[in-house]
Design an enzyme around this catalytic site. Sequence first.
Site, PDB file in Angstrom:
ATOM      1  N   ASP A  10       0.735  -1.273  -0.006  1.00 40.42           N
ATOM      2  CA  ASP A  10      -0.080   0.083   0.041  1.00 40.42           C
ATOM      3  C   ASP A  10       0.941   1.193   0.186  1.00 40.42           C
ATOM      4  O   ASP A  10       1.696   1.233   0.883  1.00 40.42           O
ATOM      5  CB  ASP A  10      -0.816  -0.013   1.224  1.00 40.42           C
ATOM      6  CG  ASP A  10      -2.046   0.895   1.404  1.00 40.42           C
ATOM      7  OD1 ASP A  10      -2.596   1.201   0.003  1.00 40.42           O
ATOM      8  OD2 ASP A  10      -2.350   1.222   2.151  1.00 40.42           O
ATOM      9  N   ASP A 125      -3.174   2.487  -5.844  1.00 39.52           N
ATOM     10  CA  ASP A 125      -2.309   2.824  -5.068  1.00 39.52           C
ATOM     11  C   ASP A 125      -1.800   1.462  -4.230  1.00 39.52           C
ATOM     12  O   ASP A 125      -1.144   1.492  -3.259  1.00 39.52           O
ATOM     13  CB  ASP A 125      -2.315   4.032  -4.107  1.00 39.52           C
ATOM     14  CG  ASP A 125      -3.519   3.692  -3.155  1.00 39.52           C
ATOM     15  OD1 ASP A 125      -4.216   3.008  -3.522  1.00 39.52           O
ATOM     16  OD2 ASP A 125      -3.611   4.461  -2.058  1.00 39.52           O
ATOM     17  N   GLU A 126      -2.306   0.335  -4.670  1.00 38.11           N
ATOM     18  CA  GLU A 126      -2.294  -0.649  -3.746  1.00 38.11           C
ATOM     19  C   GLU A 126      -2.403  -2.014  -4.849  1.00 38.11           C
ATOM     20  O   GLU A 126      -3.031  -2.168  -5.626  1.00 38.11           O
ATOM     21  CB  GLU A 126      -3.205  -0.935  -2.489  1.00 38.11           C
ATOM     22  CG  GLU A 126      -4.602  -0.989  -2.759  1.00 38.11           C
ATOM     23  CD  GLU A 126      -5.465  -1.103  -1.556  1.00 38.11           C
ATOM     24  OE1 GLU A 126      -5.952  -1.980  -1.136  1.00 38.11           O
ATOM     25  OE2 GLU A 126      -5.612   0.039  -0.854  1.00 38.11           O
TER      26      GLU A 126
END
Length: 394
Positions: A10, A125-126
């Site tokens: 993350d 974003d992860e």
Amino acid sequence: MLQRWIAHLDMDAFYASVELLRHPQLQGQPVVIGGRRALPEGVPPADSPAWPRLRDYAGRGVITTATYPARALGVHSGMGLMKAALLAPDAILLPVDFDRYRHFSRLFKAAVLEIAPVMEDRGIDEIYLDLTDVPGAQASAPDDAHAGVRAVAQRLKQAVREATGLSCSIGVTPNKLLSKLASDMDKPDGLTLFTHAEVPARVWPLPAGRINGIGPKAAERLRELGIETIGQLAAADPAWLAGHFGSRQGQWLHDAAHGRDERPVVTWRDPKSMSRETTFERNLHPRHDREALGALLTRLAEQVAADLARKQLVARTVGVKLRYEDFRIVTRSLTMPQPTADGPTLRRWAARSLRDIDLDRRLRLMGVRVEGLQSADTVPDSPALQVQESLPLF
DNA sequence: TCTGGGGTCCTAGGACCC
DNA sequence: TCTGGGGTCCTAGGACCC
């Protein structure tokens, strides 16, 4: 038999961190990303009044991301900007720049793939990674049974930093559910690794709502039943849970609380739906603002059509989403005789789906959505279908 | 002048078919 | 005419996630 190792990676305060890369003088300051306003010309110094401040914002919009100093003032993503301005009036407000975030997203994912090729995309974003077969991951050391996979995770963090200049937090456990929890335990720039044996010590004290899949509604229902923590959920009788939540969700709650999750890391998923929606600057009336709404519907349909074309897809079902001023949402959809990516055709069927909607209440949002997607090359071109009839709206 | 935009998955009723 | 059960498709809404 190999030990299964799943990582959840993350990025830390991703959008805000990307902005700090280009405006390093804002390091350490409360900064929030959101809204629609453009950045002023040039790059003013950090204390310059030229930076837009939260207190100067007027209009609709929410915080997309906040830096850690801003979070310390009580603002967080999803919060309305007007409300955030009351808590942190001097925080600097930057507009979102999705193109730039997507660029950095591609950079960090490419760097990770060099080390761990089994990757599941979970957004900009992860990601999840299956580290089980990564060379070295199964190694142990005399003082650390999991030294191998820990080293792999360290290499991942280093690779992300070298590719982007950004930090990330990683959780490593035997499954996705636990790794998602783990990556959040030591933010920012963290690395948290544990095995199933440590679930009672590390997971059971957490609030039930921390489990990915238990949202505000389910957490509140659990609270009403006297369950606050994951440990209390784990101790609950599965049959009792099934009685309250249904057999399927009841079983899932029980398994999740015990840290059981066999879902694989999925490297590719066929897209199921695509949509475009917009919240108006001011609420619009279905009858009084009919022309503006009609033009907007055309634009949204064209955007969806372009999105379909870019991915070489066609859609069988098209629908409209409306949000009234009281935040009530209604959706209408229709399945077409032939799949299409044609803007005007999508627009006509979208309008057609709106036959019975409430015309007496003002709207704040409209969206167009398509589903039933298939590859464009499996479908022969066919002439656009004509739909001509009188409609209550458009 | 509270509360964005892009998704996934699940449920549930009715139509329709065998 | 009534009696069935099972399966799939369509539509609407809702919870949840990033």
